[in-house]
Design a protein around this motif. Structure first.
Motif, short mmCIF file in Angstrom:
data_model
loop_
_atom_site.label_atom_id
_atom_site.label_comp_id
_atom_site.label_asym_id
_atom_site.label_seq_id
_atom_site.Cartn_x
_atom_site.Cartn_y
_atom_site.Cartn_z
N PRO A 180 -2.57 11.34 -4.56
CA PRO A 180 -2.27 10.43 -5.68
C PRO A 180 -0.77 10.22 -5.88
O PRO A 180 -0.33 9.09 -6.17
N PHE A 181 0.00 11.28 -5.68
CA PHE A 181 1.45 11.15 -5.81
C PHE A 181 1.99 10.19 -4.74
O PHE A 181 2.86 9.35 -5.02
N SER A 182 1.49 10.30 -3.53
CA SER A 182 1.93 9.40 -2.45
C SER A 182 1.55 7.96 -2.73
O SER A 182 2.33 7.04 -2.47
N VAL A 183 0.35 7.75 -3.26
CA VAL A 183 -0.09 6.39 -3.59
C VAL A 183 0.78 5.80 -4.69
O VAL A 183 1.23 4.65 -4.61
N LEU A 184 1.06 6.59 -5.73
CA LEU A 184 1.93 6.11 -6.81
C LEU A 184 3.35 5.83 -6.31
O LEU A 184 3.98 4.85 -6.70
N LEU A 185 3.84 6.68 -5.43
CA LEU A 185 5.17 6.47 -4.86
C LEU A 185 5.22 5.19 -4.03
O LEU A 185 6.19 4.43 -4.12
N LEU A 186 4.16 4.94 -3.28
CA LEU A 186 4.10 3.71 -2.49
C LEU A 186 4.05 2.48 -3.38
O LEU A 186 4.74 1.48 -3.12
N ILE A 187 3.27 2.53 -4.45
CA ILE A 187 3.19 1.40 -5.38
C ILE A 187 4.54 1.16 -6.04
O ILE A 187 5.00 0.02 -6.17
N MET A 188 5.21 2.24 -6.47
CA MET A 188 6.54 2.09 -7.08
C MET A 188 7.54 1.52 -6.09
O MET A 188 8.38 0.68 -6.45
N LEU A 189 7.46 1.94 -4.83
CA LEU A 189 8.37 1.42 -3.81
C LEU A 189 8.15 -0.08 -3.60
O LEU A 189 9.12 -0.84 -3.49
N VAL A 190 6.91 -0.51 -3.59
CA VAL A 190 6.62 -1.94 -3.43
C VAL A 190 7.15 -2.73 -4.63
O VAL A 190 7.73 -3.82 -4.47
N ILE A 191 6.98 -2.19 -5.84
CA ILE A 191 7.46 -2.89 -7.04
C ILE A 191 8.98 -2.99 -7.04
O ILE A 191 9.55 -4.06 -7.31
N VAL A 192 9.66 -1.89 -6.73
CA VAL A 192 11.13 -1.91 -6.71
C VAL A 192 11.64 -2.85 -5.62
O VAL A 192 12.60 -3.60 -5.83
N ALA A 193 11.01 -2.83 -4.45
CA ALA A 193 11.43 -3.75 -3.38
C ALA A 193 11.20 -5.20 -3.80
O ALA A 193 12.03 -6.07 -3.48
N GLY A 194 10.12 -5.46 -4.51
CA GLY A 194 9.87 -6.82 -4.99
C GLY A 194 10.93 -7.27 -5.98
O GLY A 194 11.41 -8.40 -5.93
N PHE A 195 11.29 -6.37 -6.91
CA PHE A 195 12.35 -6.72 -7.86
C PHE A 195 13.68 -6.93 -7.15
O PHE A 195 14.44 -7.85 -7.49
N ALA A 196 13.99 -6.08 -6.18
CA ALA A 196 15.25 -6.23 -5.44
C ALA A 196 15.28 -7.55 -4.68
O ALA A 196 16.29 -8.26 -4.68
N LEU A 197 14.17 -7.88 -4.05
CA LEU A 197 14.09 -9.15 -3.31
C LEU A 197 14.22 -10.34 -4.27
O LEU A 197 14.94 -11.30 -3.99
N GLY A 198 13.53 -10.26 -5.40
CA GLY A 198 13.63 -11.34 -6.39
C GLY A 198 15.02 -11.48 -6.95
O GLY A 198 15.53 -12.59 -7.12
N ALA A 199 15.67 -10.35 -7.26
CA ALA A 199 17.04 -10.41 -7.78
C ALA A 199 18.00 -10.98 -6.75
O ALA A 199 18.90 -11.77 -7.08
N THR A 200 17.83 -10.61 -5.50
CA THR A 200 18.68 -11.15 -4.45
C THR A 200 18.48 -12.65 -4.30
O THR A 200 19.45 -13.40 -4.15
N MET A 201 17.23 -13.08 -4.35
CA MET A 201 16.96 -14.52 -4.24
C MET A 201 17.56 -15.28 -5.42
O MET A 201 18.13 -16.36 -5.25
N LEU A 202 17.45 -14.71 -6.63
CA LEU A 202 18.06 -15.36 -7.80
C LEU A 202 19.57 -15.42 -7.68
O LEU A 202 20.20 -16.43 -8.02
N LEU A 203 20.18 -14.34 -7.22
CA LEU A 203 21.64 -14.31 -7.08
C LEU A 203 22.11 -15.34 -6.06
O LEU A 203 23.04 -16.10 -6.31
N VAL A 204 21.45 -15.38 -4.91
CA VAL A 204 21.85 -16.33 -3.87
C VAL A 204 21.63 -17.76 -4.34
O VAL A 204 22.49 -18.63 -4.15
N SER A 205 20.50 -18.03 -4.98
CA SER A 205 20.26 -19.40 -5.45
C SER A 205 21.24 -19.78 -6.56
O SER A 205 21.66 -20.93 -6.65
N GLY A 206 21.63 -18.83 -7.40
CA GLY A 206 22.64 -19.11 -8.42
C GLY A 206 23.98 -19.44 -7.82
O GLY A 206 24.66 -20.37 -8.26
N ILE A 207 24.38 -18.70 -6.80
CA ILE A 207 25.66 -18.97 -6.14
C ILE A 207 25.62 -20.33 -5.44
O ILE A 207 26.57 -21.11 -5.53
#
Length: 140
Positions: A49-76
């Protein structure tokens, strides 16, 4: 029954059955590993269960990082494009304003609203001013 919804339901059920089988198999293996190492079984049961939760958190953080990068690049990109468009529009509007109406600038009588092109500026070469003064003195 050959409806699409039924087919999707059977596919989802088979995927869920496969995932739950993998989950319980991995959990049983970690419990057996904890028993062999003489570690409490609760630690062996908490790894999956800890591994599954860690994997889900990793996917969420990577999604936020990708979204933030896309917003930053599109803003520039938007800012650079807006600056280019703004310079083009402002240059065109300055030329249009000077040829069609009054413009606030430094003219022969100081700062104020002047009509016409900015060619009649007070900034001219010294030689031309001296020639004009000499011509006026010759006329007088």
């Amino acid at each position: 029954m050959s409806s699409n919804a039924y087919a999707r339901g059977t596919k989802a059920a088979s995927v869920w059955k496969r995932l739950s089988r993998v989950y319980y198999d991995a959990n049983d293996r970690f419990v057996a590993w904890a028993d062999r190492k003489k570690i409490p079984a609760s630690i062996g049961k908490s790894v999956v269960p800890f591994s599954v939760l860690l994997l889900i958190m990793l996917v969420i953080v990577a999604g936020f990082a990708l979204g933030a990068t896309m917003l930053l690049v599109s803003g520039i990109v938007f800012m650079v494009r807006f600056i280019q468009l703004n310079n083009t529009v402002s240059n065109a509007s300055n030329e249009a304003a000077s040829s069609f109406g009054p413009e606030y600038r430094n003219g022969r009588d100081g700062y104020g609203y002047y009509y016409g092109a900015a060619d009649d500026s007070i900034f001219s070469s010294a030689g031309s001013n001296n020639e004009e003064e000499e011509e006026e003195e010759d006329k007088a």
